[in-house]
Every structure is written in C-alpha cells, then in structure tokens.
Design a protein around this motif. Structure first.
Motif, PDB file in Angstrom:
ATOM      1  N   LEU A 176      -8.695   4.504  -9.213  1.00 39.64           N
ATOM      2  CA  LEU A 176      -9.894   3.707  -8.964  1.00 39.64           C
ATOM      3  C   LEU A 176     -10.461   3.132 -10.259  1.00 39.64           C
ATOM      4  CD1 LEU A 176     -11.803   5.787  -6.241  1.00 39.64           C
ATOM      5  CD2 LEU A 176     -10.280   3.825  -5.935  1.00 39.64           C
ATOM      6  N   ILE A 177     -10.432   3.943 -11.320  1.00 36.01           N
ATOM      7  CA  ILE A 177     -10.902   3.439 -12.619  1.00 36.01           C
ATOM      8  C   ILE A 177     -10.025   2.275 -13.072  1.00 36.01           C
ATOM      9  CG2 ILE A 177     -11.150   3.997 -15.071  1.00 36.01           C
ATOM     10  CD1 ILE A 177     -11.915   6.846 -14.217  1.00 36.01           C
ATOM     11  N   ALA A 178      -8.714   2.411 -12.887  1.00 37.08           N
ATOM     12  CA  ALA A 178      -7.795   1.336 -13.265  1.00 37.08           C
ATOM     13  C   ALA A 178      -8.094   0.073 -12.464  1.00 37.08           C
ATOM     14  CB  ALA A 178      -6.345   1.782 -13.040  1.00 37.08           C
ATOM     15  N   ILE A 179      -8.409   0.227 -11.182  1.00 40.02           N
ATOM     16  CA  ILE A 179      -8.757  -0.929 -10.351  1.00 40.02           C
ATOM     17  C   ILE A 179     -10.055  -1.552 -10.849  1.00 40.02           C
ATOM     18  CG2 ILE A 179      -9.612  -1.548  -8.050  1.00 40.02           C
ATOM     19  CD1 ILE A 179      -7.462   0.349  -6.934  1.00 40.02           C
ATOM     20  N   LYS A 180     -11.028  -0.724 -11.153  1.00 38.62           N
ATOM     21  CA  LYS A 180     -12.310  -1.227 -11.666  1.00 38.62           C
ATOM     22  C   LYS A 180     -12.102  -2.018 -12.954  1.00 38.62           C
ATOM     23  CE  LYS A 180     -16.854  -1.454 -11.923  1.00 38.62           C
ATOM     24  NZ  LYS A 180     -17.651  -2.267 -10.968  1.00 38.62           N
ATOM     25  N   GLN A 181     -11.177  -1.554 -13.784  1.00 35.77           N
ATOM     26  CA  GLN A 181     -10.914  -2.201 -15.066  1.00 35.77           C
ATOM     27  C   GLN A 181      -9.827  -3.280 -14.961  1.00 35.77           C
ATOM     28  OE1 GLN A 181     -10.100   1.296 -17.516  1.00 35.77           O
ATOM     29  NE2 GLN A 181     -12.262   1.442 -18.082  1.00 35.77           N
ATOM     30  N   LYS A 182      -9.393  -3.560 -13.726  1.00 35.96           N
ATOM     31  CA  LYS A 182      -8.385  -4.595 -13.449  1.00 35.96           C
ATOM     32  C   LYS A 182      -7.060  -4.311 -14.160  1.00 35.96           C
ATOM     33  CE  LYS A 182     -11.873  -8.164 -12.585  1.00 35.96           C
ATOM     34  NZ  LYS A 182     -13.003  -7.227 -12.631  1.00 35.96           N
ATOM     35  N   ASP A 183      -6.764  -3.015 -14.311  1.00 27.39           N
ATOM     36  CA  ASP A 183      -5.501  -2.587 -14.908  1.00 27.39           C
ATOM     37  C   ASP A 183      -4.518  -2.300 -13.767  1.00 27.39           C
ATOM     38  OD1 ASP A 183      -3.399  -1.444 -16.245  1.00 27.39           O
ATOM     39  OD2 ASP A 183      -4.569   0.113 -17.245  1.00 27.39           O
ATOM     40  N   PHE A 239      -3.071 -17.003  -5.680  1.00 23.10           N
ATOM     41  CA  PHE A 239      -2.763 -15.583  -5.878  1.00 23.10           C
ATOM     42  C   PHE A 239      -3.920 -14.793  -6.466  1.00 23.10           C
ATOM     43  CE2 PHE A 239       1.217 -17.972  -6.396  1.00 23.10           C
ATOM     44  CZ  PHE A 239       1.868 -17.509  -5.262  1.00 23.10           C
ATOM     45  N   GLY A 240      -5.063 -15.409  -6.670  1.00 26.46           N
ATOM     46  CA  GLY A 240      -6.170 -14.699  -7.302  1.00 26.46           C
ATOM     47  C   GLY A 240      -7.128 -14.095  -6.303  1.00 26.46           C
ATOM     48  N   GLY A 241      -6.622 -13.621  -5.139  1.00 24.87           N
ATOM     49  CA  GLY A 241      -7.502 -13.178  -4.077  1.00 24.87           C
ATOM     50  C   GLY A 241      -7.973 -11.743  -4.151  1.00 24.87           C
ATOM     51  N   VAL A 242      -7.461 -10.942  -5.066  1.00 19.04           N
ATOM     52  CA  VAL A 242      -7.844  -9.530  -5.117  1.00 19.04           C
ATOM     53  C   VAL A 242      -9.206  -9.391  -5.795  1.00 19.04           C
ATOM     54  CG1 VAL A 242      -7.248  -7.232  -5.951  1.00 19.04           C
ATOM     55  CG2 VAL A 242      -5.439  -8.785  -5.216  1.00 19.04           C
ATOM     56  N   ASN A 243     -10.146  -8.830  -5.067  1.00 23.77           N
ATOM     57  CA  ASN A 243     -11.475  -8.575  -5.625  1.00 23.77           C
ATOM     58  C   ASN A 243     -11.514  -7.110  -6.059  1.00 23.77           C
ATOM     59  OD1 ASN A 243     -14.236  -7.986  -6.025  1.00 23.77           O
ATOM     60  ND2 ASN A 243     -14.833  -9.655  -4.674  1.00 23.77           N
ATOM     61  N   TYR A 244     -11.234  -6.856  -7.333  1.00 18.07           N
ATOM     62  CA  TYR A 244     -11.095  -5.485  -7.817  1.00 18.07           C
ATOM     63  C   TYR A 244     -12.414  -4.716  -7.734  1.00 18.07           C
ATOM     64  CZ  TYR A 244      -6.437  -6.631  -9.504  1.00 18.07           C
ATOM     65  OH  TYR A 244      -5.112  -6.997  -9.568  1.00 18.07           O
ATOM     66  N   ASP A 245     -13.516  -5.380  -8.033  1.00 18.92           N
ATOM     67  CA  ASP A 245     -14.806  -4.695  -7.960  1.00 18.92           C
ATOM     68  C   ASP A 245     -15.109  -4.243  -6.535  1.00 18.92           C
ATOM     69  OD1 ASP A 245     -15.327  -4.933 -10.660  1.00 18.92           O
ATOM     70  OD2 ASP A 245     -16.380  -6.840 -10.453  1.00 18.92           O
ATOM     71  N   LYS A 246     -14.809  -5.108  -5.571  1.00 17.69           N
ATOM     72  CA  LYS A 246     -15.066  -4.759  -4.174  1.00 17.69           C
ATOM     73  C   LYS A 246     -14.133  -3.640  -3.724  1.00 17.69           C
ATOM     74  CE  LYS A 246     -16.343  -7.952  -1.370  1.00 17.69           C
ATOM     75  NZ  LYS A 246     -16.405  -9.146  -0.484  1.00 17.69           N
ATOM     76  N   LEU A 247     -12.880  -3.675  -4.153  1.00 17.46           N
ATOM     77  CA  LEU A 247     -11.938  -2.603  -3.807  1.00 17.46           C
ATOM     78  C   LEU A 247     -12.424  -1.264  -4.353  1.00 17.46           C
ATOM     79  CD1 LEU A 247      -8.289  -3.979  -4.219  1.00 17.46           C
ATOM     80  CD2 LEU A 247      -9.468  -3.337  -2.133  1.00 17.46           C
ATOM     81  N   TYR A 248     -12.903  -1.280  -5.587  1.00 19.02           N
ATOM     82  CA  TYR A 248     -13.424  -0.044  -6.184  1.00 19.02           C
ATOM     83  C   TYR A 248     -14.622   0.467  -5.390  1.00 19.02           C
ATOM     84  CZ  TYR A 248     -15.713   3.112  -9.463  1.00 19.02           C
ATOM     85  OH  TYR A 248     -16.323   4.210 -10.027  1.00 19.02           O
TER      86      TYR A 248
END
Length: 237
Positions: A200-207, A98-107
């Motif tokens: 987007l900031i929340a995604i960058k901060q993995k929130d 389940f750890g497949g989300v790359n938040y930095d790449k999404l941002y």
C-alpha cells in the motif's frame, strides 16, 4: 448494490473498502458472478492490448509522415521543433490511454488500520502499565502518544508492527516503511501483514514495481489478504 454496478465500479477503480469486501465475497460464493467478472476482465485485457497496438501504429504513422516531410536542407531548428512536437504528442497519447490508475484512490480504498490483536487492554485493568497505555492510545487513535509509550517500554517483538501502524496513520511513510521492512527481515510477528502494508505504501508513492513485488509475495504465501492482493495487482497492471 447491483452486481452490474459493482463490476462497473471495480473496473473503473472506484470501489470503496466495503464494496471490495462484497466483491470478494461474491467471487467466492457466486459462480455466475465470478464467470461474468472473469469474462469482463478478459475483455479489458484484450482492449488494453488493442490500445497498445493502436498506439504503436499511430506512432509509426507519425514517424512515416515526419520522414516524408524532412529534407536535408531544412533548418536545424525546424527538425528540433518537429521532434519536440512528436514527443509531446506521444506523451499525451500514452497518458490519455494508459494513465487511468489513480494511486491515491487505490491506497485510500484499501487502507485500514490493523486492529489490536496483540494485547487486551482489559488485562491490566487495575495496573496501568506502560504497555497498556500504549495500546489504549493506539485503539483510541492517539498514534503519537502510542509511539511515545511503545518507546518507553521494554521492546517486545510485536511492538514494531504497531509502531509502524502508528507512523503510517500519521502519514510518516518513510519511518513506517523502514519498520515494516525490519519486521520482514527479522521474521518478527506480523511479517506477512507487513507485506500488505508495504504494498500500500508503494502504491501511495506510485512505486508500481515494488507494489507488484509485495502483492505477488502475498499471493504466493496465500495466508493473508490474498483476494485483495489479486484485485489490486489487476488494477495496477
């Protein structure tokens, strides 16, 4: 780009900004493509649910086997070691599944600086006002100077948004987040757009929880970045 490849890149979270726009356009104009997208999206959801069930069964199997091996006479430290081993196994299994989300790449693939739509820098062509200097600096990517100029001029409501944009481009997420939040709280211009950047900031901060909240707000308002918000929401769920 081939449509199959486009779908593959979407479901593997590797779309760039241009490809996301192509995907959004196809979902609106190509009904066959949209049907395939929804079908594969449903398959992904079913697969994820199966993974959850498999994980639950595997953990139950671990616990059952551990219970069989325990004895009341076993040394206390061995029980602690077994518990630690079980915890490590669980964390590893959850992460790999389940750890497949790359938040930095999404941002990175969704962030783009908002264009200057508030002030035409040709307006004061003969009068080099502070406001004109601020927006010239903004449009040329000199964000630190833009902030300084915005701070020198008499405050106008739309300044807050472009100051927030400038701080965001300087990776000062804390200050930009405060400014975007103030814009929403005071209903200043660009309040809806501010929700997008806060997501987007929340995604960058993995929130994840905050990101979901802002994205759902955008979808409900239904005036700005609606399709992008839907796709992002699906990717982080």
């Amino acid at each position: 780009m081939d449509k199959e490849d486009l779908l593959y890149r979407y479901f593997s979270n590797t779309l760039n900004k241009d490809e996301s726009k192509v995907l959004e356009r196809l979902l609106k104009t190509d009904m066959e493509f949209k049907a395939q997208f929804e079908f594969e999206n449903d398959l992904k959801r079913v697969a994820k649910e199966k993974q959850r069930n498999d994980l639950k069964n595997k953990l139950q199997s671990f616990e059952d086997k551990l219970a069989e091996k325990r004895s009341y006479t076993a040394p206390y430290f061995l029980k602690i070691a077994a518990s630690i081993l079980l915890l490590i196994s669980t964390i590893w299994f959850v992460y790999t599944n389940f750890g497949g989300v790359n938040y930095d790449k999404l941002y990175a693939s969704n962030f783009e600086t908002y264009p200057n739509t508030a002030y035409s820098i040709t307006r004061d062509n003969t009068i080099n006002s502070i406001e004109r200097q601020a927006f010239v600096a903004y449009e040329t990517g000199n964000y630190q100077l833009a902030i300084e100029k915005f701070n020198q001029e008499e405050v106008k409501d739309y300044f807050y948004f472009y100051k927030a944009q400038s701080y965001l481009n300087l990776n000062d997420f804390k200050t930009s987040k405060l400014l975007f939040s103030d814009i929403i709280d005071n209903d200043y211009p660009y309040s809806v757009e501010s929700k997008w950047y806060l997501s987007l900031i929340a995604i960058k901060q993995k929130d994840k929880n905050s990101a979901i909240k802002y994205l759902e707000d955008l979808i409900n308002i239904n005036t700005y970045k609606v399709e992008e918000a839907k796709m992002l929401l699906e990717q982080i769920h």
